[in-house]
Design a protein around this motif. Structure first.
Motif, PDB file in Angstrom:
ATOM      1  N   SER A  83      48.397  32.798  44.268  1.00 19.47           N
ATOM      2  CA  SER A  83      47.675  31.640  43.467  1.00 19.47           C
ATOM      3  C   SER A  83      46.274  32.257  43.182  1.00 19.47           C
ATOM      4  N   ASP A 126      43.407  30.649  42.836  1.00 26.13           N
ATOM      5  CA  ASP A 126      42.353  29.656  43.318  1.00 26.13           C
ATOM      6  C   ASP A 126      41.135  30.544  43.581  1.00 26.13           C
ATOM      7  N   LYS A 158      37.357  30.598  41.734  1.00 28.43           N
ATOM      8  CA  LYS A 158      36.129  30.124  42.512  1.00 28.43           C
ATOM      9  C   LYS A 158      34.961  31.324  42.201  1.00 28.43           C
TER      10      LYS A 158
END
Length: 355
Positions: free
Chosen positions: A307, A309, A313
């Motif tokens: 992932s 993510d 961020k």
């Protein structure tokens, strides 16, 4: 916003002083206006083709021929497309210029160049991520300096490269120490100028790659130079490509096919440090075996997250940090990632490298 200077490169000094493979950067192109030709067309959302069409070719960046050598030593075989050219470039500004010229289709960089390209109005997307957990950079002082911590940077002249990873590492270190930009003097340079700037006293501090520090200290520690380590990391090592390339179904399929080669080559080098030291650092970079071993001891274990993510961020934090300093305008970095490629790298490597 003014462009950073485009310096002449003292190549001999650079190669003999460095123990790393930091790219020699060209000057950063100024903050250009967005171009309709560059940004008019959004990235395709069509599924990636399962097979690369015959006759497809890519132009790939391979700084110091690293990729080809890794593929050869790892015995990965030929990719299912033609590599029409391998370009010996690695610095973000150089890559962006090559993308604009249409002479490059895919490149390996840190997290900052895609942000800089977006700010300059050039549309490109991230297609693969390798997470870096350990710091790749530290801060070196000029000879005779009394600086011993990041807090001591206040009021000092700091070498700053906006378009390269070293610049972001510096900004993150300042923020962590509670220092504002107007409390220091950011001297716009490119990374290949840092050593000369330190040696001459043009700057008080410069971020250097971990692999550069031994050579610098060997020459200047006796004259009062020192290094300052921090836990600031440059999290992302990535592959990215222009939207014009990714909107071509055949080339997009080729990029997807290239990602496993990129990931497996890095894993092989990490798992075979003795062979990599000899074949790359000693034979192609003319380093001693001891110097090569010092470099690989600092190497990060390659990690390919299923992932993105965490990467998104971190990239957003980086873009926001640059925006706070007025270096770019604030934007949503989600626009920089092409999720059709998410997970390809992770699926191509053993489980211990998927994180």
């Amino acid at each position: 916003m003014p462009s950073l200077p485009a310096p002449g490169v003292d190549r001999r000094l650079f190669l003999t002083s460095l123990l790393g493979i930091t790219a020699a950067a060209a000057g950063l192109t100024g903050c250009a206006e967005s171009s309709a030709a560059d940004a008019a067309e959004g990235v395709s959302t069509a599924p990636l083709a399962a097979k690369v069409p015959a006759g497809t070719s890519l132009k790939i960046a391979s700084y110091q021929n690293t990729q080809q050598l890794q593929f050869k030593l790892a015995k990965l075989g030929d990719p299912p497309f033609t590599v029409s050219s391998w370009l010996n470039i690695g610095a973000g500004p150089d890559v962006i210029n090559a993308f604009r010229a249409g002479s490059l289709d895919v490149a390996n960089n840190a997290g900052i160049p895609p942000i800089q390209a977006y700010y300059q109005g050039f549309d490109a997307k991230i297609v693969a991520i390798n997470i870096t957990r350990k710091p790749n950079y530290l801060f070196a002082t000029k000879p005779g300096s009394d600086i011993r911590s990041v807090a001591d940077f206040k009021g000092k002249r700091l070498a700053f490269s906006q378009g390269q990873a070293q610049g972001v590492v510096l900004l993150r270190a300042l923020k962590k120490a509670g220092l504002k930009y107007d409390e220091v003097e950011l001297v716009p340079l490119t990374s290949n100028q840092f050593l000369t700037a330190l040696q001459s006293g043009q700057v008080d501090i410069a971020p250097l790659g971990n692999t550069q520090a031994p050579a610098y200290l060997a020459q200047y520690e006796s004259k009062g130079a020192r290094t300052i380590t921090t836990d600031v990391v440059d999290l992302l090592n990535l592959l990215w490509a222009p939207v014009s390339v990714l909107n071509d179904p055949a080339k997009a399929a080729a990029v997807a096919a290239y990602i496993p080669y990129w990931a497996k080559g890095q894993v092989w080098a990490y798992e075979n440090p003795d062979a990599w030291n000899e074949e790359f650092y000693v034979k192609t970079q003319n380093l001693t075996l001891a110097q090569a071993e010092a470099i690989t001891e600092l190497a990060n274990k390659p990690l390919y997250p299923p992932s993105w993510d965490e990467a998104i961020k971190w990239e957003q934090e980086t873009a926001d940090l640059l925006a706070e300093g007025g270096f770019v305008k604030k934007f949503d970095v989600g626009e920089l990632f092409d999720h059709r490629f998410e997970g390809i790298a992770a699926k191509s490597v053993p489980a211990e490298y998927r994180r």
